[in-house]
Enzyme design. Structure first.
Site, mmCIF file in Angstrom:
data_model
loop_
_atom_site.group_PDB
_atom_site.id
_atom_site.type_symbol
_atom_site.label_atom_id
_atom_site.label_comp_id
_atom_site.label_asym_id
_atom_site.label_seq_id
_atom_site.Cartn_x
_atom_site.Cartn_y
_atom_site.Cartn_z
ATOM 1 N N SER A 179 -1.005 0.034 10.584
ATOM 2 C CA SER A 179 0.351 -0.244 9.772
ATOM 3 C C SER A 179 1.423 -0.056 10.312
ATOM 4 O O SER A 179 1.586 -1.066 11.326
ATOM 5 C CB SER A 179 0.233 1.556 8.981
ATOM 6 O OG SER A 179 1.007 1.287 7.818
ATOM 7 N N ASP A 345 -6.790 -3.710 1.023
ATOM 8 C CA ASP A 345 -5.472 -3.364 1.430
ATOM 9 C C ASP A 345 -4.742 -4.248 0.864
ATOM 10 O O ASP A 345 -4.397 -5.544 1.145
ATOM 11 C CB ASP A 345 -5.210 -3.343 3.011
ATOM 12 C CG ASP A 345 -3.781 -2.987 3.526
ATOM 13 O OD1 ASP A 345 -2.968 -2.742 2.673
ATOM 14 O OD2 ASP A 345 -3.542 -3.006 4.723
ATOM 15 N N HIS A 378 -5.240 0.292 1.804
ATOM 16 C CA HIS A 378 -4.316 0.445 3.327
ATOM 17 C C HIS A 378 -4.718 1.765 4.197
ATOM 18 O O HIS A 378 -4.903 1.428 5.464
ATOM 19 C CB HIS A 378 -3.104 0.339 2.809
ATOM 20 C CG HIS A 378 -1.944 0.551 4.196
ATOM 21 N ND1 HIS A 378 -1.989 -0.537 5.129
ATOM 22 C CD2 HIS A 378 -1.326 1.601 4.569
ATOM 23 C CE1 HIS A 378 -1.177 -0.125 6.186
ATOM 24 N NE2 HIS A 378 -0.922 0.793 5.727
#
Ligand SMILES: CC(=O)SCCNC(=O)CCNC(=O)[C@H](O)C(C)(C)COP(=O)(O)OP(=O)(O)OC[C@H]1O[C@@H](n2cnc3c(N)ncnc32)[C@H](O)[C@@H]1OP(=O)(O)O
Ligand SMILES: N[C@@H](CCO)C(=O)O
Length: 403
Positions: A179, A345, A378
């Site tokens: 991320s 995601d 995610h």
């Protein structure tokens, strides 16, 4: 019709009467293993990407394992938006509180602390020991608040570079992160190509889509709309808990997926016997999001949320290093690469990892790519059971043995 006595349905009514661990906006993660490195003292302040000067800067960090004699086994783990330096619980055979990446980091695990010297530091601008908006401004002796200068992913990585200097690590075996941590990995590859052998970028992007910026902006507006935010100067008064909780609830939706929410909650009710027919907490998913918002307020600072989400929005590898061309930006990379995305995601969808991969292939960079089938959205990179650990273990082992 009988008028119902409606209790206040806002998330404030669900808050526990519990002393927050956020004191003056700074979280105390209670880790005995946390260490601190301070640099950029008077006269040596760090010039940030925006041109402002910042100093002194303290970086909170933790390490696991041992640096070998030729200092060739160091792995830097970069955390995401709200993480901290405490990636793993096990320290020298002792267990402390759980780390945020326990299934990945530890003895015999994918990032094997019996083999590698692992470092994880809290990012610049955060609130878990590293200098951020809740830190004392030496000029005023009060918390910076919104006087804290705007920071970027570049600034976070330059601060990490200073920490590596301090630890005597010239060249990292790998830089790993998911991320916003993955953005730091990409920045490392562009800024310090000669200081790393390999890179592992998970569930990340070279730049935010308009949709990702939009969600961040709504979250920021929730904080700024909280009367307690007070233009960022709230450290000696009530803190903008409602705004921060709503911001986290918005963010948290983007970290999951339709399928994950369907599996976890569906339309199930908190109290299966009855619907309240009020603005209350009927659905399990409502209760869950309130819980996530409330927990977040106990460990995070609202201003840090504003600054770090903005830094993520500004991140644009192609603009920063390639005059708009990703292929040109990536031409600076020298690291051997593993890129991983997750099927569900929708915050940083797989097509964004493929764009990065294409730019690397155009530059003949040694890059492997895997899209993992996982339904958790995610945040799948934070969860065991997807096969990510085996993938990372195999890649790092190959890097070590020059395969
Ligand atoms: C990379 C980094 O830097 S990590 C940084 C920060 N860490 C995070 O972001 C972690 C926060 N994120 C999460 O928790 C994410 O949901 C995940 C996906 C990573 C975790 O997923 P899971 O382990 O499956 O946990 P899940 O999403 O089910 O949440 C469990 C929590 O919800 C609570 N919960 C579940 N159902 C309900 C409900 N109906 N009502 C209220 N609370 C509920 C559980 O009691 C549990 O609470 P606890 O965490 O206080 O013990
Ligand atoms: N849920 C993680 C990842 C978000 O990108 C965090 O809060 O840091």
């Amino acid at each position: 019709m009988e008028k119902k006595n409606i209790s206040d349905p806002r998330i404030s009514d669900t808050r526990v009467n519990q002393e927050s661990s956020v004191k003056d906006g700074r979280t105390d993660n209670g880790s005995a293993d946390q260490q601190f490195f301070t640099f950029a003292g008077p006269g040596e302040e760090m010039t940030l990407e925006v041109g402002s000067c910042l100093g002194p800067i303290t970086i909170a960090y933790e390490t696991w394992g041992h640096l070998n004699a030729d200092k060739s086994n160091a792995v830097l783990v970069c955390h995401a938006l709200s993480g901290d330096a405490h990636a793993a619980a096990t320290q020298g055979g002792q267990k402390s509180r759980p780390g945020w990446w326990d299934f990945m980091v530890g003895p015999g695990k994918a990032i094997d602390t019996d083999r590698y010297f692992v470092v994880c530091s809290n990012v610049l601008g955060s609130c878990a020991g590293t200098t951020g908006p809740s830190s004392l401004n030496p000029a005023t002796h009060r918390p910076y608040g919104s006087d804290f200068p705007m920071i970027t992913i570049t600034d976070m990585v330059r601060a990490q570079g200073r920490l590596m200097d301090h630890l005597g690590i010239d060249r990292l075996l790998s830089v790993v992160g998911g991320s916003v941590g993955g953005m730091q990995v990409l920045e490392w590859c562009a800024r310090y190509p000669d200081r790393m052998v390999s890179a592992i970028a998970l569930a990340t992007t070279t730049r935010h889509s308009a949709q990702a910026i939009a969600f961040n902006e709504v979250a920021r507006q929730a904080i700024m709309a909280d009367a307690n935010w007070n233009l960022g100067n709230y450290y000696s008064s009530d803190t903008p808990d409602m705004g921060l909780a709503v911001a986290r609830m918005i963010g948290h939706i983007t970290y999951l997926s339709d399928e994950a929410m369907g599996t976890k909650f569906g339309r199930r009710l908190q109290n299966p016997a009855t619907l309240s027919l009020e603005l209350g907490n009927d659905f399990q998913v409502e209760s869950y999001l309130r819980h996530q918002g409330r927990k977040f307020v106990e460990r995070f600072d609202a201003n840090s949320f504003l600054y770090i989400t903005k830094a993520a929005d500004y991140f644009d590898l192609a603009r920063e290093y390639g005059s708009g061309s990703l292929e040109q930006a990536v031409s600076r990379f020298k690291a051997r690469f593993l890129v991983v995305s997750f099927t569900s995601d929708w915050l940083y969808p797989t097509y964004q990892s493929r764009e990065l991969l294409k730019a690397m292939k155009q530059n003949r960079i040694d890059a492997s790519f895997c899209e993992i089938k996982a339904k958790w959205g995610h945040d799948a990179f934070l969860l065991p059971g997807t096969g990510l650990d085996r993938l990372v273990a195999g890649f790092l082992g190959g890097v070590c043995h020059g395969r």
